[in-house]
Write a protein that holds these residues in place. Structure first.
Motif, PDB file in Angstrom:
ATOM      1  N   GLY A 165      56.071  44.370  52.104  1.00  0.00           N
ATOM      2  CA  GLY A 165      54.940  43.166  51.936  1.00  0.00           C
ATOM      3  C   GLY A 165      54.253  43.104  53.540  1.00  0.00           C
ATOM      4  O   GLY A 165      55.081  43.399  54.346  1.00  0.00           O
ATOM      5  N   ARG A 166      53.209  42.495  53.373  1.00  0.00           N
ATOM      6  CA  ARG A 166      52.717  42.061  54.815  1.00  0.00           C
ATOM      7  C   ARG A 166      51.809  40.975  54.284  1.00  0.00           C
ATOM      8  O   ARG A 166      51.378  40.544  53.135  1.00  0.00           O
ATOM      9  CB  ARG A 166      51.959  43.270  55.309  1.00  0.00           C
ATOM     10  N   THR A 167      51.348  40.134  55.410  1.00  0.00           N
ATOM     11  CA  THR A 167      50.383  39.190  55.156  1.00  0.00           C
ATOM     12  C   THR A 167      49.110  39.672  54.812  1.00  0.00           C
ATOM     13  O   THR A 167      48.603  40.709  55.403  1.00  0.00           O
ATOM     14  CB  THR A 167      50.135  38.196  56.446  1.00  0.00           C
ATOM     15  N   LEU A 168      48.032  39.076  54.005  1.00  0.00           N
ATOM     16  CA  LEU A 168      46.824  39.389  53.266  1.00  0.00           C
ATOM     17  C   LEU A 168      45.834  38.860  54.405  1.00  0.00           C
ATOM     18  O   LEU A 168      44.486  39.093  54.105  1.00  0.00           O
ATOM     19  CB  LEU A 168      46.765  39.303  51.959  1.00  0.00           C
ATOM     20  N   ASP A 169      46.275  37.672  55.270  1.00  0.00           N
ATOM     21  CA  ASP A 169      45.438  37.344  55.913  1.00  0.00           C
ATOM     22  C   ASP A 169      45.902  36.690  57.223  1.00  0.00           C
ATOM     23  O   ASP A 169      46.074  37.815  58.137  1.00  0.00           O
ATOM     24  CB  ASP A 169      44.580  35.791  55.283  1.00  0.00           C
ATOM     25  N   ASP A 170      46.447  35.478  57.565  1.00  0.00           N
ATOM     26  CA  ASP A 170      46.890  35.236  58.908  1.00  0.00           C
ATOM     27  C   ASP A 170      48.199  35.457  59.033  1.00  0.00           C
ATOM     28  O   ASP A 170      48.957  35.409  57.866  1.00  0.00           O
ATOM     29  CB  ASP A 170      46.806  33.686  59.012  1.00  0.00           C
ATOM     30  N   ALA A 171      48.719  35.851  60.040  1.00  0.00           N
ATOM     31  CA  ALA A 171      49.964  35.910  60.239  1.00  0.00           C
ATOM     32  C   ALA A 171      50.816  34.584  60.464  1.00  0.00           C
ATOM     33  O   ALA A 171      50.048  33.642  60.753  1.00  0.00           O
ATOM     34  CB  ALA A 171      50.441  36.554  61.868  1.00  0.00           C
ATOM     35  N   VAL A 172      52.160  34.677  60.038  1.00  0.00           N
ATOM     36  CA  VAL A 172      52.480  33.304  59.951  1.00  0.00           C
ATOM     37  C   VAL A 172      52.597  32.359  61.397  1.00  0.00           C
ATOM     38  O   VAL A 172      52.251  31.366  61.329  1.00  0.00           O
ATOM     39  CB  VAL A 172      53.915  33.180  59.186  1.00  0.00           C
ATOM     40  N   GLY A 173      52.835  33.042  62.299  1.00  0.00           N
ATOM     41  CA  GLY A 173      52.784  32.353  63.691  1.00  0.00           C
ATOM     42  C   GLY A 173      51.224  31.812  63.973  1.00  0.00           C
ATOM     43  O   GLY A 173      51.277  30.843  64.472  1.00  0.00           O
ATOM     44  N   GLU A 174      50.261  32.833  63.585  1.00  0.00           N
ATOM     45  CA  GLU A 174      48.895  32.294  63.455  1.00  0.00           C
ATOM     46  C   GLU A 174      48.648  31.131  62.916  1.00  0.00           C
ATOM     47  O   GLU A 174      47.659  30.069  63.431  1.00  0.00           O
ATOM     48  CB  GLU A 174      48.301  33.477  63.106  1.00  0.00           C
ATOM     49  N   ALA A 175      49.204  30.840  61.578  1.00  0.00           N
ATOM     50  CA  ALA A 175      48.973  29.746  60.807  1.00  0.00           C
ATOM     51  C   ALA A 175      49.792  28.631  61.788  1.00  0.00           C
ATOM     52  O   ALA A 175      49.037  27.261  61.722  1.00  0.00           O
ATOM     53  CB  ALA A 175      49.700  29.976  59.555  1.00  0.00           C
ATOM     54  N   PHE A 176      50.862  28.566  62.172  1.00  0.00           N
ATOM     55  CA  PHE A 176      51.579  27.510  62.914  1.00  0.00           C
ATOM     56  C   PHE A 176      50.423  27.176  63.986  1.00  0.00           C
ATOM     57  O   PHE A 176      50.298  26.078  64.260  1.00  0.00           O
ATOM     58  CB  PHE A 176      52.719  28.175  63.527  1.00  0.00           C
ATOM     59  N   ASP A 177      50.018  28.316  64.487  1.00  0.00           N
ATOM     60  CA  ASP A 177      49.032  27.973  65.920  1.00  0.00           C
ATOM     61  C   ASP A 177      47.930  27.237  65.324  1.00  0.00           C
ATOM     62  O   ASP A 177      47.176  26.240  65.904  1.00  0.00           O
ATOM     63  CB  ASP A 177      48.683  29.115  66.552  1.00  0.00           C
ATOM     64  N   LYS A 178      47.187  27.578  64.188  1.00  0.00           N
ATOM     65  CA  LYS A 178      46.072  27.027  63.691  1.00  0.00           C
ATOM     66  C   LYS A 178      46.129  25.602  63.165  1.00  0.00           C
ATOM     67  O   LYS A 178      45.406  24.676  63.427  1.00  0.00           O
ATOM     68  CB  LYS A 178      45.414  28.004  62.575  1.00  0.00           C
TER      69      LYS A 178
END
Ligand code: KG4
Ligand code: ZN
Length: 345
Positions: A165-178
């Motif tokens: 599996g993989r992310t379909l949109d943001d990476a999780v670290g990117e979500a933390f950053d946003k």
């Protein structure tokens, strides 16, 4: 066999020497993070220019820390992708040039796959590295989570892996950053959300957990939007309030409660999939790599839900580095590239 690894896929310029895939002889990392901080994320042009400025001294330092000269090096390994085009080009062109000039085999490496191999490094004489006591055994389940990627991978044997599996949109670290940006917390968001969350109640806000057709895929963009709406509502405004006005209106306790609630859902999303895959595939070991592996709450959750001991490698080897590139190259030594034509991917 001593391999020089070169990594330049994002904002770290790194070089390292690893012997036989398991012994760390040197690891040098120069980051343009301080330059990027002002922008709240990576600016590709700044990253590429900074790689160009430091890559040669970084490689020289890696050789000197390993007490090696070029004649001691058996091969050069370089990150071919995925990553930022301009950044990858600097590493690949440097490695190609060195391979030709020093007459060394050139080994192209996939960056995400390499994150797994950081955990195969178990020996070093360098100080300040906490390494796993023994290498993972195969089949291995790997959760690779960083600012650029979120993948759940099953490694059956070296070179034979399935991306479950993989992310379909943001990476999780990117979500933390946003989310950190929405709350007015400093970049990078991972550590600042984790710190703020300590003072908040993770059950305070009801935020949605995305469910995918494939139980091993992730999605974080809906969660990020839900955080934005929750923050707007917390200050008594509706969705028309621009997100850049939020940090000034939120008080410290609202920030902490939202951070804790977001962190809980984001991490549960990862751990739900990891737990399901561990049950389904019965791997003999599980590893977690990438910058988000630094999160202590994540480690606690995994310990709670997986009845299998997990060894985490040093955080310096979880985040982007070149040692993992050199470690993987030992196992993919047969895949040699033409130094006159290797392209980035
Ligand atoms: O592996 P890495 O250094 O670079 C990439 O390949 O992206 O990971 C950086 C990411 C950033 O998004 C950062 O916010 C996140 O890892 N991160 C964390 C923590 N420390 C770093 N996320 C959650 N909790 C942390 N403690
Ligand atoms: Zn990475």
């Amino acid at each position: 066999m001593k391999i020089l690894g070169i990594e330049s896929s994002a904002d770290e310029t790194a070089a390292a020497v690893v012997e036989n895939g398991d012994t760390l002889l040197s690891s040098i990392i120069a980051s343009s993070l301080d330059l990027q901080k002002a922008f709240g994320g990576i600016v590709p042009e700044i990253a590429a220019r900074s790689h160009l400025e430091v890559i040669t001294p970084v490689i020289e330092q890696a050789l000197s820390q390993a007490k090696c000269t070029w004649s001691d090096i058996d091969a050069i390994a370089v990150t071919q992708g995925p990553g930022l085009g301009g950044s990858l080009l600097i590493g690949v062109l440097t490695a190609r040039t060195l391979a030709i000039e020093k007459k060394k085999p050139l080994i192209p490496i996939n960056h995400v796959e390499a994150h797994i191999y950081a955990n195969f490094i178990t020996k070093t004489s360098l100080t300040n590295y906490h390494l796993p006591h023994k290498p993972p055994t195969l089949p291995l389940l790997a959760l690779i989570i960083s600012g650029g990627h979120s993948q759940l991978v099953l490694l059956n044997s070296h070179g034979d892996y399935t991306v479950l599996g993989r992310t379909l949109d943001d990476a999780v670290g990117e979500a933390f950053d946003k989310v950190a940006k929405i709350l007015g917390l400093p970049y990078p968001g991972g550590p600042s959300i984790a710190a703020a969350a300590v003072n908040g109640d993770p059950l305070a806000y009801r935020l949605p957990k995305a469910r995918m057709g494939n139980p091993y895929d992730f999605s974080f963009s809906g969660l990020k939007t839900a955080v934005l709406r929750a923050a707007q509502a917390a200050v008594g405004k509706d969705f028309t309030l621009p997100s850049k006005e939020l940090p000034a209106l939120l008080n410290e306790s609202q920030k902490a409660y939202i951070a804790a609630s977001f962190q809980r859902i984001a991490l549960e999303t990862l751990v739900d999939s990891l737990e399901k895959a561990a049950f389904q595939y019965s791997p003999t070991s599980v590893i977690v790599g990438g910058g988000v592996a630094a999160n202590q709450e994540l480690r606690r959750m995994i310990k709670d839900r997986l009845d299998m001991p997990i060894e985490y490698t040093d955080i310096k080897l979880c985040t982007d580095n070149a040692a993992m590139i050199a470690a993987l190259a030992f196992y993919s030594y047969s895949v040699v590239a033409d130094p006159y034509s290797l392209e980035i991917e």
